[in-house]
Design a protein around this motif. Sequence first.
Motif, PDB file in Angstrom:
ATOM      1  N   GLN A  19       0.860  -1.174   0.000  1.00 54.60           N
ATOM      2  CA  GLN A  19       0.000   0.000   0.000  1.00 54.60           C
ATOM      3  C   GLN A  19       0.902   1.232   0.000  1.00 54.60           C
ATOM      4  O   GLN A  19       1.664   1.449   0.948  1.00 54.60           O
ATOM      5  CB  GLN A  19      -0.893   0.010   1.255  1.00 54.60           C
ATOM      6  N   LEU A  20       0.851   2.025  -1.065  1.00 55.36           N
ATOM      7  CA  LEU A  20       1.628   3.270  -1.068  1.00 55.36           C
ATOM      8  C   LEU A  20       1.013   4.220  -0.045  1.00 55.36           C
ATOM      9  O   LEU A  20      -0.213   4.386   0.006  1.00 55.36           O
ATOM     10  CB  LEU A  20       1.630   3.897  -2.454  1.00 55.36           C
ATOM     11  N   ALA A  21       1.871   4.857   0.760  1.00 55.24           N
ATOM     12  CA  ALA A  21       1.368   5.765   1.793  1.00 55.24           C
ATOM     13  C   ALA A  21       0.563   6.899   1.173  1.00 55.24           C
ATOM     14  O   ALA A  21      -0.497   7.278   1.675  1.00 55.24           O
ATOM     15  CB  ALA A  21       2.533   6.311   2.619  1.00 55.24           C
ATOM     16  N   VAL A  22       1.059   7.431   0.050  1.00 54.25           N
ATOM     17  CA  VAL A  22       0.368   8.576  -0.570  1.00 54.25           C
ATOM     18  C   VAL A  22      -1.051   8.193  -0.984  1.00 54.25           C
ATOM     19  O   VAL A  22      -1.966   9.024  -0.933  1.00 54.25           O
ATOM     20  CB  VAL A  22       1.192   9.125  -1.765  1.00 54.25           C
ATOM     21  N   ALA A  23      -1.249   6.935  -1.356  1.00 50.02           N
ATOM     22  CA  ALA A  23      -2.572   6.485  -1.787  1.00 50.02           C
ATOM     23  C   ALA A  23      -3.466   6.133  -0.597  1.00 50.02           C
ATOM     24  O   ALA A  23      -4.627   5.781  -0.776  1.00 50.02           O
ATOM     25  CB  ALA A  23      -2.444   5.291  -2.736  1.00 50.02           C
ATOM     26  N   ALA A  24      -2.918   6.228   0.619  1.00 50.21           N
ATOM     27  CA  ALA A  24      -3.726   6.004   1.830  1.00 50.21           C
ATOM     28  C   ALA A  24      -4.152   7.334   2.448  1.00 50.21           C
ATOM     29  O   ALA A  24      -4.765   7.345   3.526  1.00 50.21           O
ATOM     30  CB  ALA A  24      -2.949   5.170   2.850  1.00 50.21           C
ATOM     31  N   GLU A  25      -3.845   8.433   1.774  1.00 49.98           N
ATOM     32  CA  GLU A  25      -4.205   9.775   2.263  1.00 49.98           C
ATOM     33  C   GLU A  25      -5.682   9.803   2.722  1.00 49.98           C
ATOM     34  O   GLU A  25      -6.576   9.355   2.009  1.00 49.98           O
ATOM     35  CB  GLU A  25      -3.972  10.784   1.129  1.00 49.98           C
ATOM     36  N   GLY A  26      -5.884  10.299   3.937  1.00 51.98           N
ATOM     37  CA  GLY A  26      -7.242  10.477   4.449  1.00 51.98           C
ATOM     38  C   GLY A  26      -7.877   9.229   5.028  1.00 51.98           C
ATOM     39  O   GLY A  26      -8.986   9.284   5.554  1.00 51.98           O
ATOM     40  N   ARG A  27      -7.186   8.089   4.946  1.00 56.78           N
ATOM     41  CA  ARG A  27      -7.815   6.845   5.385  1.00 56.78           C
ATOM     42  C   ARG A  27      -7.459   6.521   6.831  1.00 56.78           C
ATOM     43  O   ARG A  27      -6.488   7.015   7.383  1.00 56.78           O
ATOM     44  CB  ARG A  27      -7.411   5.695   4.446  1.00 56.78           C
ATOM     45  N   ALA A  28      -8.289   5.660   7.437  1.00 58.10           N
ATOM     46  CA  ALA A  28      -8.080   5.238   8.827  1.00 58.10           C
ATOM     47  C   ALA A  28      -7.225   3.986   8.854  1.00 58.10           C
ATOM     48  O   ALA A  28      -7.508   3.014   8.148  1.00 58.10           O
ATOM     49  CB  ALA A  28      -9.425   4.965   9.487  1.00 58.10           C
ATOM     50  N   VAL A  29      -6.159   4.008   9.648  1.00 54.73           N
ATOM     51  CA  VAL A  29      -5.244   2.876   9.773  1.00 54.73           C
ATOM     52  C   VAL A  29      -5.267   2.397  11.218  1.00 54.73           C
ATOM     53  O   VAL A  29      -5.086   3.197  12.138  1.00 54.73           O
ATOM     54  CB  VAL A  29      -3.799   3.278   9.401  1.00 54.73           C
ATOM     55  N   THR A  30      -5.512   1.110  11.420  1.00 51.62           N
ATOM     56  CA  THR A  30      -5.382   0.530  12.757  1.00 51.62           C
ATOM     57  C   THR A  30      -4.200  -0.412  12.756  1.00 51.62           C
ATOM     58  O   THR A  30      -4.144  -1.344  11.942  1.00 51.62           O
ATOM     59  CB  THR A  30      -6.657  -0.241  13.161  1.00 51.62           C
ATOM     60  N   THR A  31      -3.242  -0.154  13.636  1.00 51.57           N
ATOM     61  CA  THR A  31      -2.084  -1.043  13.780  1.00 51.57           C
ATOM     62  C   THR A  31      -2.226  -1.805  15.101  1.00 51.57           C
ATOM     63  O   THR A  31      -3.137  -1.528  15.899  1.00 51.57           O
ATOM     64  CB  THR A  31      -0.771  -0.246  13.813  1.00 51.57           C
ATOM     65  N   ILE A  32      -1.316  -2.724  15.342  1.00 49.27           N
ATOM     66  CA  ILE A  32      -1.371  -3.512  16.578  1.00 49.27           C
ATOM     67  C   ILE A  32      -1.351  -2.602  17.811  1.00 49.27           C
ATOM     68  O   ILE A  32      -1.959  -2.923  18.832  1.00 49.27           O
ATOM     69  CB  ILE A  32      -0.219  -4.550  16.608  1.00 49.27           C
ATOM     70  N   GLU A  33      -0.712  -1.418  17.680  1.00 48.17           N
ATOM     71  CA  GLU A  33      -0.662  -0.501  18.827  1.00 48.17           C
ATOM     72  C   GLU A  33      -2.047   0.047  19.175  1.00 48.17           C
ATOM     73  O   GLU A  33      -2.254   0.571  20.271  1.00 48.17           O
ATOM     74  CB  GLU A  33       0.286   0.678  18.533  1.00 48.17           C
ATOM     75  N   GLY A  34      -2.992  -0.048  18.223  1.00 47.96           N
ATOM     76  CA  GLY A  34      -4.317   0.530  18.450  1.00 47.96           C
ATOM     77  C   GLY A  34      -5.395  -0.507  18.735  1.00 47.96           C
ATOM     78  O   GLY A  34      -6.579  -0.175  18.754  1.00 47.96           O
ATOM     79  N   VAL A  35      -4.989  -1.750  18.949  1.00 43.54           N
ATOM     80  CA  VAL A  35      -5.995  -2.814  19.093  1.00 43.54           C
ATOM     81  C   VAL A  35      -6.573  -2.866  20.515  1.00 43.54           C
ATOM     82  O   VAL A  35      -7.771  -3.050  20.704  1.00 43.54           O
ATOM     83  CB  VAL A  35      -5.402  -4.182  18.678  1.00 43.54           C
ATOM     84  N   ALA A  36      -5.701  -2.698  21.524  1.00 43.14           N
ATOM     85  CA  ALA A  36      -6.198  -2.685  22.912  1.00 43.14           C
ATOM     86  C   ALA A  36      -6.948  -1.375  23.165  1.00 43.14           C
ATOM     87  O   ALA A  36      -6.645  -0.354  22.551  1.00 43.14           O
ATOM     88  CB  ALA A  36      -5.029  -2.811  23.885  1.00 43.14           C
ATOM     89  N   GLU A  37      -7.952  -1.438  24.022  1.00 43.74           N
ATOM     90  CA  GLU A  37      -8.709  -0.216  24.335  1.00 43.74           C
ATOM     91  C   GLU A  37      -8.679   0.044  25.834  1.00 43.74           C
ATOM     92  O   GLU A  37      -8.954  -0.856  26.624  1.00 43.74           O
ATOM     93  CB  GLU A  37     -10.168  -0.352  23.859  1.00 43.74           C
ATOM     94  N   ASP A  38      -8.339   1.283  26.201  1.00 45.74           N
ATOM     95  CA  ASP A  38      -8.299   1.694  27.604  1.00 45.74           C
ATOM     96  C   ASP A  38      -7.466   0.730  28.453  1.00 45.74           C
ATOM     97  O   ASP A  38      -7.856   0.368  29.571  1.00 45.74           O
ATOM     98  CB  ASP A  38      -9.729   1.786  28.174  1.00 45.74           C
ATOM     99  N   GLY A  39      -6.346   0.298  27.891  1.00 46.82           N
ATOM    100  CA  GLY A  39      -5.457  -0.577  28.646  1.00 46.82           C
ATOM    101  C   GLY A  39      -5.938  -2.013  28.757  1.00 46.82           C
ATOM    102  O   GLY A  39      -5.300  -2.828  29.428  1.00 46.82           O
TER     103      GLY A  39
END
Lengths: 330, 178
Positions: B67-87
Amino acid sequence: MREFRYERAADMAGALTLLAAEPGARPLGGGTNLVDLMKNGIERPALLVDLRDLPLGRIEPTADGGLRIGATVTNSDLAAHPDVRRRYPALAQAVLAGASGQLRNMATVGGNLLQRTRCGYFTDAAAPCNKRSPGSGCAALTGEHRNHAVLGASPHCVAVHPSDMAVALAAFDAVVVYETLDGPGELPLAEFYRPVDSNPQLETALPPGALITGVVLPPAPVAAASRYRKVRERASYAFAIGSLAAALDIRDGIVHDVRLAFGAVASRPWRARQAERALTGGPADAAAFAAAADAELAAARPLPHNGYKLPLMRNLAVSVLTELAEEAAR
Amino acid sequence: MTASTSSVITLHVNGEPRTLTVDHRTTLLDALREHLGLTGTKKGCDHGQCGACTVLLDGRRAVACLQLAVAAEGRAVTTIEGVAEDGRLHPVQEAFLELDGYQCGYCTPGQICSALAVLDEHAAGWPSAATADVRPEAGPPALTDDEIRERMSGNLCRCSAYPAIVRAVAQAAKAVSA
């Protein structure tokens, strides 16, 4: 990777103008094949024209009862669509048999049609390859060609087309529709891919600067009883070494309508019209299915290491058609 | 890098807008790791063949290396760092921990992001290559071990922790639907 410009086309006219103005431009769909080829220098575009804002992401019924599939519909959305699964199940199965869940979410229908061969010599910039570097020769002829073409190849190129989707589309008489600055055009899938001759770098009959806008599936009642089966060297997430899209309509024990297309045996999805002719109007039994497959494969010219594809395709045809015939009898 | 071969883009990463300048050749994977310091997403093959770099793009799993970063402009990205919620770990993470769904752990962020999407895709009724009858009238397929293996086949594990990964995804599926 070569540096490149990037433009996000606002509409069709904008995309066509950008593509026409820069001979080194490439349209960008999901990028799953193009970006990979750019990484190893096989594709070196000067400009990428991103199609994500174009209104080509829908699957709609046509007036005559077929389906129109937009060029930027993802493989995932195509395979999940209820009308595709109900009316052309072999197409959903073919798409699901390809790549991985991640790649199917990114890859688009237009890009799937235009993806390049996975021949290892095509993707090795140091090897001779007439498709990548016209006139340099074909390393596969005397090299590793276990998974290369047995039908319709030429001494200049024996690569196979890697798409699963296109095999099912070929069986169902799909038509590729496109736009150019001079207006729209269309090509039946049977004429979309050029036969291999001394110019294997020319893969499709699309005019220069044309942009695929979608694929139209004509109504095909026979397709409701259809199946795609793929043979590969591991259970999932691998390209085919042979595949088959088949549809069968039997009435009073006689083959009323049949569709057959072979994958991974030629430079294009191989519609098996000889086999279809051999079957139509005759009995629907294993002997007839085997004879029909043999009729199609009579023109095959295997290389030293890919002769296995002939019995493989014959067995595949007999097995899938027998299943469809048994299900029709229930 | 010149003005015509780079762009300023905004990505919505784990809920936060992040604005950065990228050479057009930059993949989303390199933008996450090298520009934003989010090294949880791993680089394995860098050719879309191993799944180690799997992230969610607008909620759907994708390989960040193609996935080219430029072509992801404006899109939502969830990485492993964002999977847990509120600890609190996500049930998919809990299941991988409890059932040892890894050995070295390098493929695990991609496995977990992929598994999250597998649960969503299955809940949406999507068939797979392991589904015997893809017609909608056949109803949604049960999430059997065969279905899990097929749906997770884009994520390779060179330690071959596959049996435990399959058990973890099955347990997470039960936990999420409970």
